[in-house]
Design a protein around this motif. Structure first.
Motif: not given
Length: 173
Positions: A1-29
């Motif tokens: 193996m040449t310089g490849h290291v597994a990314a550390p696992m992270r525990f206790g973090r919230a799941a990634a929030e869905p992107p804004p396009e996953a929701f209906t967006q309402v612009e209020l003025t």
């Protein structure tokens, strides 16, 4: 193996929030006495403040909310509208409308201040019965839309009707 290291696992973090396009967006003025958009009922899951007068609310798919839009110019009111909408899944077919991205399923639409005021009173009456308007059967909102369009009085939404709707939802009908 040449310089490849597994990314550390992270525990206790919230799941990634869905992107804004996953929701209906309402612009209020809100420009006092010129353009006033507000949510009469609904549960957004996020809010983004754009500036002093504008913000965006994010609604998850399937959620129901009421959008009120009012505008005026130097001659008086030019727009009074209340829409009861259901947020859609990403890429699902929907009706487009100003300030709502990508669009929504329109359950009810009324135009003109007398009809908007009447709808606000109907919503108040539902709340007075101890029912959250976001939990009302979509079929009832369609019924109200059709009756008001025909100039007729809609049937009241009562506790029996609401319990029947909730039971039907529970069994997946």
């Amino acid at each position: 193996m040449t310089g490849h290291v597994a990314a550390p696992m992270r525990f206790g973090r919230a799941a990634a929030e869905p992107p804004p396009e996953a929701f209906t967006q309402v612009e209020l003025t809100w420009v006092e006495k010129r353009t006033e958009h507000w949510i009469r009922f609904g549960r957004e899951i996020r809010e983004q403040i754009l500036d002093r007068r504008r913000r965006i609310l994010f609604f998850p798919p399937g959620s129901i909310f009421a959008l009120v839009r009012w505008a005026a110019n130097e001659h008086g009111t030019v727009l009074s509208r209340l829409d009861i909408l259901r947020a859609v899944e990403p890429a699902a077919p929907c009706q487009t409308m100003p300030t709502v991205t990508p669009g929504a399923d329109i359950l009810l639409r009324v135009d003109g201040w007398p009809k908007v005021e009447r709808m606000l009173k109907l919503i108040d009456a539902i709340e007075a019965r101890g029912i959250e308007p976001i939990e009302v059967s979509p079929d009832h909102w369609r019924h109200v839309h059709n009756r008001m369009t025909a100039g007729e009085t809609p049937r009241a939404y009562g506790l029996r009707q609401h319990r029947a709707f909730l039971l039907r939802e529970e069994i997946g009908a």
